[in-house]
Design an enzyme around this catalytic site. Sequence first.
Site, PDB file in Angstrom:
ATOM      1  N   ILE A   1       3.034 109.357  77.649  1.00 35.12           N
ATOM      2  CA  ILE A   1       2.056 108.259  77.548  1.00 35.12           C
ATOM      3  C   ILE A   1       1.503 108.106  76.134  1.00 35.12           C
ATOM      4  CG2 ILE A   1       1.384 108.218  79.981  1.00 35.12           C
ATOM      5  CD1 ILE A   1      -0.930 110.048  79.359  1.00 35.12           C
ATOM      6  N   GLY A   2       1.943 108.973  75.215  1.00 36.90           N
ATOM      7  CA  GLY A   2       1.476 108.831  73.840  1.00 36.90           C
ATOM      8  C   GLY A   2       2.127 109.854  72.934  1.00 36.90           C
ATOM      9  N   ARG A   3       1.973 109.621  71.632  1.00 38.91           N
ATOM     10  CA  ARG A   3       2.560 110.542  70.649  1.00 38.91           C
ATOM     11  C   ARG A   3       1.666 110.607  69.430  1.00 38.91           C
ATOM     12  NH1 ARG A   3       6.894 110.648  66.759  1.00 38.91           N
ATOM     13  NH2 ARG A   3       7.236 108.407  66.900  1.00 38.91           N
ATOM     14  N   GLY A   4       1.567 111.804  68.837  1.00 37.61           N
ATOM     15  CA  GLY A   4       0.762 111.994  67.633  1.00 37.61           C
ATOM     16  C   GLY A   4       1.560 112.673  66.547  1.00 37.61           C
TER      17      GLY A   4
ATOM     18  N   GLY B   1       2.936 116.174  68.186  1.00 33.24           N
ATOM     19  CA  GLY B   1       3.534 116.269  69.518  1.00 33.24           C
ATOM     20  C   GLY B   1       3.260 115.064  70.392  1.00 33.24           C
ATOM     21  N   GLU B   2       3.502 115.232  71.694  1.00 34.62           N
ATOM     22  CA  GLU B   2       3.401 114.122  72.654  1.00 34.62           C
ATOM     23  C   GLU B   2       2.336 114.406  73.712  1.00 34.62           C
ATOM     24  OE1 GLU B   2       7.727 114.383  71.291  1.00 34.62           O
ATOM     25  OE2 GLU B   2       6.513 115.802  72.438  1.00 34.62           O
TER      26      GLU B   2
ATOM     27  N   ASP C   1     -13.795 110.882  63.283  1.00 28.76           N
ATOM     28  CA  ASP C   1     -12.639 109.973  63.391  1.00 28.76           C
ATOM     29  C   ASP C   1     -12.894 108.859  64.405  1.00 28.76           C
ATOM     30  OD1 ASP C   1     -10.174 109.098  62.525  1.00 28.76           O
ATOM     31  OD2 ASP C   1      -9.032 110.338  63.928  1.00 28.76           O
TER      32      ASP C   1
END
Length: 688
Positions: A197-200, A203-204, A317
């Site tokens: 559902i997401g990635r940075g 990692g994921e 942030d």
Amino acid sequence: MADLEAVLADVSYLMAMEKSKATPAARASKRIVLPEPSIRSVMQKYLAERNEITFDKIFNQKIGFLLFKDFCLNEINEAVPQVKFYEEIKEYEKLDNEEDRLCRSRQIYDAYIMKELLSCSHPFSKQAVEHVQSHLSKKQVTSTLFQPYIEEICESLRGDIFQKFMESDKFTRFCQWKNVELNIHLTMNEFSVHRIIGRGGFGEVYGCRKADTGKMYAMKCLDKKRIKMKQGETLALNERIMLSLVSTGDCPFIVCMTYAFHTPDKLCFILDLMNGGDLHYHLSQHGVFSEKEMRFYATEIILGLEHMHNRFVVYRDLKPANILLDEHGHARISDLGLACDFSKKKPHASVGTHGYMAPEVLQKGTAYDSSADWFSLGCMLFKLLRGHSPFRQHKTKDKHEIDRMTLTVNVELPDTFSPELKSLLEGLLQRDVSKRLGCHGGGSQEVKEHSFFKGVDWQHVYLQKYPPPLIPPRGEVNAADAFDIGSFDEEDTKGIKLLDCDQELYKNFPLVISERWQQEVTETVYEAVNADTDKIEARKRAKNKQLGHEEDYALGKDCIMHGYMLKLGNPFLTQWQRRYFYLFPNRLEWRGEGESRQNLLTMEQILSVEETQIKDKKCILFRIKGGKQFVLQCESDPEFVQWKKELNETFKEAQRLLRRAPKFLNKPRSGTVELPKPSLCHRNSNGL
């Protein structure tokens, strides 16, 4: 084919979500098994030494409260009214509507105060009565109306009633649950992992379901090789520390962590699952927000920041992409990778996202604290209203230009903004920290009291009672397709090797947030596990009428501790045999279930008590006179810690006494002695 796989992944994920919401316990593919009641002997000592067996500690834990309440309602007649009164007050405190509070407060007063006053049996102070009567007569029904009674109810329960609880089967059950909690060792096998559902950067993030409770979470997996390649070890460990700081205490406006664990390749955070997408995505889909819509998000974000700042954490942030929505549309602050603890030392690093960073953050070497978040809040609220940061004109991507404007330009606010909104943004976007809203010593309270939030009931906000302006579509995964999210190029980390020293960095990474685990369990499988355990224990008690109660042998003797351990047995020392052990000041005794013999090892036969490892399992090694060894293994971490401590202390004390004893006591004896089985008295299942 990729499209079909994406659709199937979405369908599987959505089905898991729906089933988890309806009946999470039915989705549990593993069972929580409580240890035997005899665990009480070890756990009571273990918890007492950590100051965990007090009324306040047990009463304020979810499982502790439920067991104490169950004990009071079923065993102690005089405690029933107090416990029911306490629960009524707690339900009253959740009410967000003044009319509802007025109605419920009168009902509580009539049932629990007036009724007892009329019968002259009211056990509480005159001051508590007068406090409630005075406020009720003026119709001042705040959520804290009955607070004096909460304090007095707790005071009435903490004496004899709590002592009786400590002697009951319910306390034994508390020890059983705490043993499970303190022995959690998570691996990937404890989760069913669904779609990405997401990635940075490291990692994921995946949707996942916890196997033993059926609860859905988000699993954030950071790649250890990628972390090493980018020298991000400090950032990764910092995120775990920051999440542990903010994940205690109820805060519905932060994406909190329940567990952290690691595998040989990954660092894993188990976080609240948010299905509604982020505000950056919704800003692009919905367009800019109105002042009223923005106010909704601002109030929830302010409470999230308040929770962090109260724990001396500055977020650093704040931006729309880091504000996630749940399925109902309520907001949470996510991703604490850049957050920092300023309790001991103020940070001065220049970190964050350009266009949202405060001037003091951009000025290298300048120390700052929570002040930075209030400036970022002003930038973010401006973007929700205008579609861009106040310091990013004409879609410029030049970071130096954005920073220059942040440090020098006074933001011009459109005439379309209301005077209250202009005042709020001018206060938040002050370059001079001493003039900035939220930085005059009052923190979040200054911001909450600003005229832009006039009429906002902050308790209403906390209870999430205001309707969200945007409700994410149901039956959809509000995240990009797996294909669009993409994946890391494995070639990047092909040459990176993880060494023992790299793994050593993460030895203290695993964590369980106690209150969140207890909340998860009580919402899902708590009642079912208790019911199953009651049946198992009833069967064992019936069986033990023939075998004799193993724990009963300790009653009336100077037994220090008792319980099950595994003994390395047979002539070749290759098999683990489960035995029931009793530690006395001068000996260790044991026997198998139903065995007619009792074995004995005296303290004077032991040369040393040491810790060792057998197949990566911690063990207790006795070196015995004559060159023999005796090895024990425990079934949980708390048991190992406590048995090792008690055995060591008992051995040292015995050695001290033996040195002072007459020499004839030191005559040689055989390695172990077989004793006749003693007669046992019957008892309840308290484990003592």
